[in-house]
Design a protein around this motif. Structure first.
Motif, PDB file in Angstrom:
ATOM      1  N   ARG A   1      38.522  75.365  10.638  1.00 21.20           N
ATOM      2  CA  ARG A   1      38.169  76.664  10.417  1.00 21.20           C
ATOM      3  C   ARG A   1      36.364  76.276   9.329  1.00 21.20           C
ATOM      4  NH1 ARG A   1      40.230  78.183  13.969  1.00 21.20           N
ATOM      5  NH2 ARG A   1      42.831  79.205  13.874  1.00 21.20           N
ATOM      6  N   TYR A   2      35.941  76.921  10.009  1.00 20.65           N
ATOM      7  CA  TYR A   2      34.308  77.187   9.843  1.00 20.65           C
ATOM      8  C   TYR A   2      34.054  78.361   8.928  1.00 20.65           C
ATOM      9  CZ  TYR A   2      33.066  72.800  12.619  1.00 20.65           C
ATOM     10  OH  TYR A   2      33.623  71.180  12.850  1.00 20.65           O
TER      11      TYR A   2
ATOM     12  N   VAL B   1      28.810  68.578   7.509  1.00 17.97           N
ATOM     13  CA  VAL B   1      29.012  70.113   7.409  1.00 17.97           C
ATOM     14  C   VAL B   1      30.989  69.175   7.357  1.00 17.97           C
ATOM     15  CG1 VAL B   1      29.698  72.136   8.066  1.00 17.97           C
ATOM     16  CG2 VAL B   1      27.842  71.198   8.413  1.00 17.97           C
ATOM     17  N   SER B   2      31.506  70.192   6.294  1.00 15.04           N
ATOM     18  CA  SER B   2      32.966  70.035   5.698  1.00 15.04           C
ATOM     19  C   SER B   2      33.950  71.505   5.681  1.00 15.04           C
ATOM     20  CB  SER B   2      33.369  69.216   4.569  1.00 15.04           C
ATOM     21  OG  SER B   2      32.297  67.376   4.960  1.00 15.04           O
ATOM     22  N   PRO B   3      34.174  70.979   7.144  1.00  9.26           N
ATOM     23  CA  PRO B   3      34.760  72.490   7.796  1.00  9.26           C
ATOM     24  C   PRO B   3      36.097  72.667   6.407  1.00  9.26           C
ATOM     25  CG  PRO B   3      35.018  71.635   9.687  1.00  9.26           C
ATOM     26  CD  PRO B   3      34.311  70.845   8.324  1.00  9.26           C
ATOM     27  N   GLN B   4      36.838  73.614   6.922  1.00 11.37           N
ATOM     28  CA  GLN B   4      38.163  73.206   5.416  1.00 11.37           C
ATOM     29  C   GLN B   4      39.508  72.768   6.755  1.00 11.37           C
ATOM     30  OE1 GLN B   4      39.413  77.076   2.642  1.00 11.37           O
ATOM     31  NE2 GLN B   4      36.865  76.673   1.846  1.00 11.37           N
ATOM     32  N   ARG B   5      40.699  73.161   6.503  1.00 13.37           N
ATOM     33  CA  ARG B   5      41.778  73.009   7.670  1.00 13.37           C
ATOM     34  C   ARG B   5      42.365  73.856   6.864  1.00 13.37           C
ATOM     35  NH1 ARG B   5      41.046  68.653  11.216  1.00 13.37           N
ATOM     36  NH2 ARG B   5      38.209  67.360  10.651  1.00 13.37           N
ATOM     37  N   THR B   6      43.699  74.311   8.254  1.00 12.70           N
ATOM     38  CA  THR B   6      44.744  75.079   8.535  1.00 12.70           C
ATOM     39  C   THR B   6      45.568  74.080   8.383  1.00 12.70           C
ATOM     40  OG1 THR B   6      44.914  75.176  10.776  1.00 12.70           O
ATOM     41  CG2 THR B   6      43.180  77.029   9.630  1.00 12.70           C
ATOM     42  N   ARG B   7      46.693  74.644   7.787  1.00 10.97           N
ATOM     43  CA  ARG B   7      47.900  73.473   7.899  1.00 10.97           C
ATOM     44  C   ARG B   7      48.230  72.808   9.261  1.00 10.97           C
ATOM     45  NH1 ARG B   7      52.451  77.941   5.018  1.00 10.97           N
ATOM     46  NH2 ARG B   7      50.942  78.217   2.731  1.00 10.97           N
TER      47      ARG B   7
ATOM     48  N   PHE C   1      32.560  81.908   2.076  1.00  9.26           N
ATOM     49  CA  PHE C   1      32.290  81.336   2.060  1.00  9.26           C
ATOM     50  C   PHE C   1      34.289  80.919   3.299  1.00  9.26           C
ATOM     51  CE2 PHE C   1      29.607  80.523  -1.149  1.00  9.26           C
ATOM     52  CZ  PHE C   1      28.976  79.191  -0.821  1.00  9.26           C
ATOM     53  N   THR C   2      34.562  82.025   2.661  1.00 11.63           N
ATOM     54  CA  THR C   2      35.455  82.222   3.529  1.00 11.63           C
ATOM     55  C   THR C   2      36.377  81.541   5.025  1.00 11.63           C
ATOM     56  OG1 THR C   2      36.715  84.298   2.685  1.00 11.63           O
ATOM     57  CG2 THR C   2      37.755  83.972   4.492  1.00 11.63           C
ATOM     58  N   PRO C   3      36.928  80.541   5.104  1.00 11.54           N
ATOM     59  CA  PRO C   3      36.952  79.939   6.826  1.00 11.54           C
ATOM     60  C   PRO C   3      37.725  80.447   7.695  1.00 11.54           C
ATOM     61  CG  PRO C   3      39.179  79.192   4.753  1.00 11.54           C
ATOM     62  CD  PRO C   3      38.472  79.714   4.341  1.00 11.54           C
ATOM     63  N   VAL C   4      36.316  81.137   8.483  1.00 12.67           N
ATOM     64  CA  VAL C   4      37.456  82.298   9.369  1.00 12.67           C
ATOM     65  C   VAL C   4      36.908  82.082  11.180  1.00 12.67           C
ATOM     66  CG1 VAL C   4      37.375  83.977   7.919  1.00 12.67           C
ATOM     67  CG2 VAL C   4      35.437  83.868   9.328  1.00 12.67           C
ATOM     68  N   PHE C   5      36.131  80.773  10.985  1.00 15.48           N
ATOM     69  CA  PHE C   5      35.621  80.856  12.975  1.00 15.48           C
ATOM     70  C   PHE C   5      36.273  79.230  13.225  1.00 15.48           C
ATOM     71  CE2 PHE C   5      32.058  82.864  10.615  1.00 15.48           C
ATOM     72  CZ  PHE C   5      32.094  84.229  11.505  1.00 15.48           C
TER      73      PHE C   5
ATOM     74  N   LEU D   1      27.840  79.834  17.698  1.00 15.73           N
ATOM     75  CA  LEU D   1      27.042  80.450  16.614  1.00 15.73           C
ATOM     76  C   LEU D   1      26.010  79.513  17.097  1.00 15.73           C
ATOM     77  CD1 LEU D   1      29.474  82.326  14.576  1.00 15.73           C
ATOM     78  CD2 LEU D   1      28.210  83.750  15.944  1.00 15.73           C
ATOM     79  N   ALA D   2      26.644  77.842  15.567  1.00 17.94           N
ATOM     80  CA  ALA D   2      25.478  77.649  15.713  1.00 17.94           C
ATOM     81  C   ALA D   2      24.605  77.296  16.796  1.00 17.94           C
ATOM     82  CB  ALA D   2      26.196  76.176  14.664  1.00 17.94           C
ATOM     83  N   GLY D   3      24.739  77.491  18.178  1.00 13.66           N
ATOM     84  CA  GLY D   3      24.104  76.379  19.222  1.00 13.66           C
ATOM     85  C   GLY D   3      24.564  75.418  19.356  1.00 13.66           C
ATOM     86  N   MET D   4      25.549  74.914  19.113  1.00  6.05           N
ATOM     87  CA  MET D   4      25.985  73.449  19.349  1.00  6.05           C
ATOM     88  C   MET D   4      26.682  73.149  20.212  1.00  6.05           C
ATOM     89  SD  MET D   4      25.679  72.135  15.320  1.00  6.05           S
ATOM     90  CE  MET D   4      24.055  71.897  14.302  1.00  6.05           C
ATOM     91  N   HIS D   5      27.629  72.051  20.715  1.00  2.00           N
ATOM     92  CA  HIS D   5      28.445  72.373  21.501  1.00  2.00           C
ATOM     93  C   HIS D   5      29.817  71.239  20.369  1.00  2.00           C
ATOM     94  CE1 HIS D   5      31.079  69.627  23.773  1.00  2.00           C
ATOM     95  NE2 HIS D   5      31.089  70.060  24.957  1.00  2.00           N
ATOM     96  N   PRO D   6      31.139  71.639  20.875  1.00  2.00           N
ATOM     97  CA  PRO D   6      31.471  71.396  19.412  1.00  2.00           C
ATOM     98  C   PRO D   6      32.131  70.453  19.525  1.00  2.00           C
ATOM     99  CG  PRO D   6      32.832  73.310  21.120  1.00  2.00           C
ATOM    100  CD  PRO D   6      31.165  72.919  22.044  1.00  2.00           C
ATOM    101  N   GLN D   7      31.537  69.276  20.565  1.00  2.00           N
ATOM    102  CA  GLN D   7      31.988  67.596  20.102  1.00  2.00           C
ATOM    103  C   GLN D   7      31.146  67.553  18.965  1.00  2.00           C
ATOM    104  OE1 GLN D   7      34.461  66.115  21.381  1.00  2.00           O
ATOM    105  NE2 GLN D   7      33.848  64.011  19.675  1.00  2.00           N
ATOM    106  N   THR D   8      29.700  67.888  19.075  1.00  2.00           N
ATOM    107  CA  THR D   8      28.275  67.556  17.661  1.00  2.00           C
ATOM    108  C   THR D   8      29.069  68.852  16.197  1.00  2.00           C
ATOM    109  OG1 THR D   8      26.964  68.341  19.236  1.00  2.00           O
ATOM    110  CG2 THR D   8      26.271  68.769  17.097  1.00  2.00           C
ATOM    111  N   LEU D   9      30.092  69.439  16.323  1.00  2.00           N
ATOM    112  CA  LEU D   9      30.494  69.850  15.144  1.00  2.00           C
ATOM    113  C   LEU D   9      31.525  69.010  14.545  1.00  2.00           C
ATOM    114  CD1 LEU D   9      29.088  72.194  15.985  1.00  2.00           C
ATOM    115  CD2 LEU D   9      31.020  73.998  14.889  1.00  2.00           C
TER     116      LEU D   9
END
Length: 134
Positions: free
Chosen positions: A44-45, A33-39, A4-8, A16-24
């Motif tokens: 960050r996934y 999918v709700s990634p965490q956010r940096t400051r 669960f550590t956001p590193v990507f 890694l997921a085989g998708m386009h960044p716009q799809t994410l």
């Protein structure tokens, strides 16, 4: 570091997921999918997020709509939470049995209340018959 550590960053997670960044980005907007956010507010996934993205891709390939996929993911999360709760209760029960082997953990009283009994005793049951007339 755990799964669960956001590193990507978004580019690495997309690869890694085989998708386009716009799809994410789209999946984040609609809540799949709700990634965490940096400051700095960048996404960050985690490994968990990447696994979930792969699951979204699999379900999408099987013909589910995005709303259907969102519902499946919600139900899977709920099942996981319930399984964790069952494990917690099983551990608590096992601990109680170890700490107090001479006692039952619980029984139902005549009015439905929870009571503790000594091993080998029973709750006195009420044998009244009640007739209901509409």
């Amino acid at each position: 570091m755990d799964r669960f550590t956001p590193v990507f960053a978004i580019a690495a997670a997309a690869e890694l997921a085989g998708m386009h960044p716009q799809t994410l980005r789209q999946y984040d907007r609609i809540g799949l999918v709700s990634p965490q956010r940096t400051r700095g507010n960048t996404r960050r996934y985690s490994l968990h997020d990447v696994t979930q993205l792969r699951e979204v891709a699999r379900l999408s390939a099987e013909g589910l709509s995005l709303e259907g996929i969102r519902r499946v993911l919600q139900l899977e999360d709920k099942v996981q939470a319930l399984e964790e709760r069952v494990h917690q209760l099983e551990r608590a029960l096992a601990e109680e049995r170890l700490m107090r082997p001479e006692r039952r953990v619980f029984a139902a009283g005549s009015a439905g209340e929870v009571v503790t009994l000594r091993r080998g005793t029973r709750v006195r049951r009420n044998a009244e018959v009640v007739v209901w007339k509409p």
